[in-house]
Scaffold this motif. Structure first.
Motif, PDB file in Angstrom:
ATOM      1  N   ASN A 180       0.837  -1.200   0.000  1.00 46.24           N
ATOM      2  CA  ASN A 180       0.000   0.000   0.000  1.00 46.24           C
ATOM      3  C   ASN A 180       0.877   1.258   0.000  1.00 46.24           C
ATOM      4  N   PRO A 181       0.887   2.025  -1.081  1.00 46.35           N
ATOM      5  CA  PRO A 181       1.769   3.204  -1.158  1.00 46.35           C
ATOM      6  C   PRO A 181       1.465   4.279  -0.123  1.00 46.35           C
ATOM      7  N   GLU A 185       4.781   2.759   6.906  1.00 47.80           N
ATOM      8  CA  GLU A 185       5.496   1.496   7.146  1.00 47.80           C
ATOM      9  C   GLU A 185       5.983   0.879   5.839  1.00 47.80           C
ATOM     10  N   VAL A 186       5.204   1.040   4.783  1.00 50.49           N
ATOM     11  CA  VAL A 186       5.602   0.518   3.471  1.00 50.49           C
ATOM     12  C   VAL A 186       6.789   1.303   2.927  1.00 50.49           C
ATOM     13  N   ASP A 210       8.054   1.513 -14.177  1.00 55.54           N
ATOM     14  CA  ASP A 210       6.927   2.445 -14.239  1.00 55.54           C
ATOM     15  C   ASP A 210       5.685   1.945 -13.510  1.00 55.54           C
ATOM     16  N   TYR A 211       5.832   0.979 -12.592  1.00 53.37           N
ATOM     17  CA  TYR A 211       4.674   0.465 -11.870  1.00 53.37           C
ATOM     18  C   TYR A 211       4.587   1.105 -10.487  1.00 53.37           C
ATOM     19  N   PHE A 212       3.595   1.977 -10.320  1.00 48.41           N
ATOM     20  CA  PHE A 212       3.373   2.621  -9.023  1.00 48.41           C
ATOM     21  C   PHE A 212       1.958   2.251  -8.575  1.00 48.41           C
ATOM     22  N   VAL A 243       3.632   8.599  -3.489  1.00 43.92           N
ATOM     23  CA  VAL A 243       4.704   8.097  -4.354  1.00 43.92           C
ATOM     24  C   VAL A 243       5.900   9.057  -4.312  1.00 43.92           C
ATOM     25  N   ASP A 244       5.628  10.350  -4.240  1.00 49.94           N
ATOM     26  CA  ASP A 244       6.715  11.334  -4.095  1.00 49.94           C
ATOM     27  C   ASP A 244       7.597  10.989  -2.902  1.00 49.94           C
ATOM     28  N   LYS A 245       6.960  10.707  -1.769  1.00 54.27           N
ATOM     29  CA  LYS A 245       7.712  10.415  -0.544  1.00 54.27           C
ATOM     30  C   LYS A 245       8.557   9.151  -0.705  1.00 54.27           C
TER      31      LYS A 245
END
Length: 479
Positions: A180-181, A185-186, A210-212, A243-245
């Motif tokens: 889970n983005p 914890e992930v 390229d998989y987010f 995703v930035d983080k």
């Protein structure tokens, strides 16, 4: 006439100032090489020449069982790539929440033994890296950050989670299971995986594909948004922020743990699809300096109705930020039955290379994927051999960590033997110039300090450190 001359002079000075400001504000296509050599000689352009080696579903490797067979197959791939003058591989070490090395976080890949979680009985990663480096090629570890597993349908079972994975960290979609983005914890786990890997192994870079967030899915993140979404005005921005983080965190992990390494990302061809579908704000990553090398997957042909190669090339040139721009080519399409009409002719690759090499920001190419290079359908690999006809140096992409290289000394030409002296842990690049105005050719890139030469013309030597920073050249010697 005098007044016109004065106005012209003022206009000229103002134009120079504006041009200078424009270049400064636009930023370089890649981090500038520290103190670049000043020369009037025309040196050949530096290029990254890479190939992706996919292990997910055993697309490229291994495809066979047993240590001996797996080693033989990898050596076969490497030898072919090196003969074609490639200088880097992007090897998938984590494609399905698994590992091609002994990891405390993820199980051994089923591709090695046939069973997920089973030790293959040898140090796979050490073998892969040593063989790659032995051929003077870089090894970039390709990781998929979120994907854990896939299944054929919504009713099929996913493989059991690794004992160290908390089930609450996972999202199950109909055919894909991911970390889970949204969860801190992930992100911590992803950084732990990267740090563990680069501490254990002497690789040249970490690479994300390229998989987010899975594209086209409905994301069950109401609770996550309620818990973590403060400061975001909508869920789309929240997802992009997650995703930035992750990207920023991995970049900082790489930079602080092994600053000599680079971090690269290969987004899909269309910038807007990345932003809106995968929630990947790639332009933010490059402008923020979180990515050292940007490798967009420009897999469509020139003139494509929806996603043309030339338009995407222009877009990523504009949004390269502080990253070095390297182009991903859809080599797998050439000669394939479903590749499309444009990819049934080698001329398409030539035209793509021509556009890319004329672009002042492009620093090389990566081919997807290695099995298609070996297949040589419609003679496309033969054509690539022509495009890669001469060896080149790898560009400077990352951080200047190693001591600056020193120009070779005692450079002498005695008959057919060129000799020189070097200082420090460097390699030497030997160039040949037919004349002082002709473009040069890289003859050798070596740890040796001598070389047999035969052609009439001019020879110079430089040194290159581990960061790919090159010294100023020696004084040309004529033969």
């Amino acid at each position: 006439m005098k007044r016109i001359s004065i106005y012209f002079s003022l206009f000229f000075v103002l134009a120079l100032l504006l041009n200078s400001c424009s270049k400064s504000s636009d930023g370089p296509g890649t981090t500038p090489e520290p103190e670049p050599p000043a020369t009037t000689l025309k040196f050949p352009a530096k290029e990254m020449r890479g190939a992706w080696i996919a292990t997910v579903w055993e697309l490229d490797w291994p495809g066979v069982r047993g240590e001996a067979a797996q080693k033989q197959k990898y050596i076969q791939i490497l030898d072919r790539l090196r003969a074609l003058k490639f200088n880097a591989v992007f090897f998938q070490v984590k494609g399905m929440g698994d590992a091609f090395y002994n990891s405390p976080y993820e199980p051994w890949s089923a591709a090695l033994s046939g069973t997920r979680g089973v030790d293959p009985g040898y140090d796979v990663m050490n073998f892969l890296i040593e063989e790659t480096h032995a051929r003077g090629m870089e090894f970039h570890a390709w990781m998929n950050p979120y994907r854990i597993s896939t299944r054929a349908s919504a009713t099929a079972a996913y493989p059991a989670l690794h004992p160290s994975v908390n089930a609450s960290w996972v999202i199950d979609y109909p055919t894909i299971r991911i970390y889970n983005p949204a969860l801190p914890e992930v992100r911590q786990r992803l950084n732990d995986i990267v740090k563990d890997f680069i501490t254990k192994y002497n690789v040249d870079g970490i690479h994300f594909d390229d998989y987010f967030y899975p594209s086209g899915e409905t994301h069950p993140d109401d609770a996550d948004y309620q818990k973590y979404g403060a400061g975001y005005s909508n869920k789309a921005d929240f997802r992009r922020g997650n995703v930035d983080k992750a990207i920023e965190g991995v970049f900082n992990t790489v930079k602080t743990t092994k600053p000599q390494m680079v971090f690269s990302v290969s987004p899909g061809a269309n910038k807007d699809n990345n932003y809106n579908g995968l929630f990947a704000d790639v332009a933010k990553w490059t402008s923020s300096g979180w990515v050292d090398i940007l490798i967009p997957q420009l897999y469509q042909e020139i003139g494509n109705s929806f996603n043309p190669f030339e338009r995407n090339l222009a877009t990523w040139s504009q949004f390269r930020g502080k990253a070095g721009l390297v182009i991903g080519h859809g080599f797998y399409k050439f000669g394939a039955a479903d590749g499309g009409a444009a990819f049934q002719n080698t001329a398409e690759l030539v035209k793509q290379f021509d556009l890319a090499r004329k672009n002042q920001y492009v620093r090389g190419s990566v081919m997807y994927s290695s099995r298609d290079i070996l297949a040589n359908r419609i003679g496309i690999t033969d054509k690539l051999a022509e495009l890669y006809a001469k060896d080149v140096l790898m560009p400077f992409f990352g951080r200047a960590v190693a001591p600056p290289p020193v120009t070779p000394t005692n450079v002498k030409l005695t008959g057919n033997e060129l000799t020189w002296s070097t200082t420090g842990d460097v390699k030497s690049a030997v160039y040949y110039f037919a004349s002082l105005t002709a473009e040069g050719e890289l003859l050798a890139f070596t740890k040796e300090t001598k070389l047999s030469v035969s052609k009439s013309g001019y020879y110079v030597v430089t040194t290159v450190n581990a960061d790919h920073v090159e010294s100023q050249e020696s004084t040309p010697l004529q033969k």
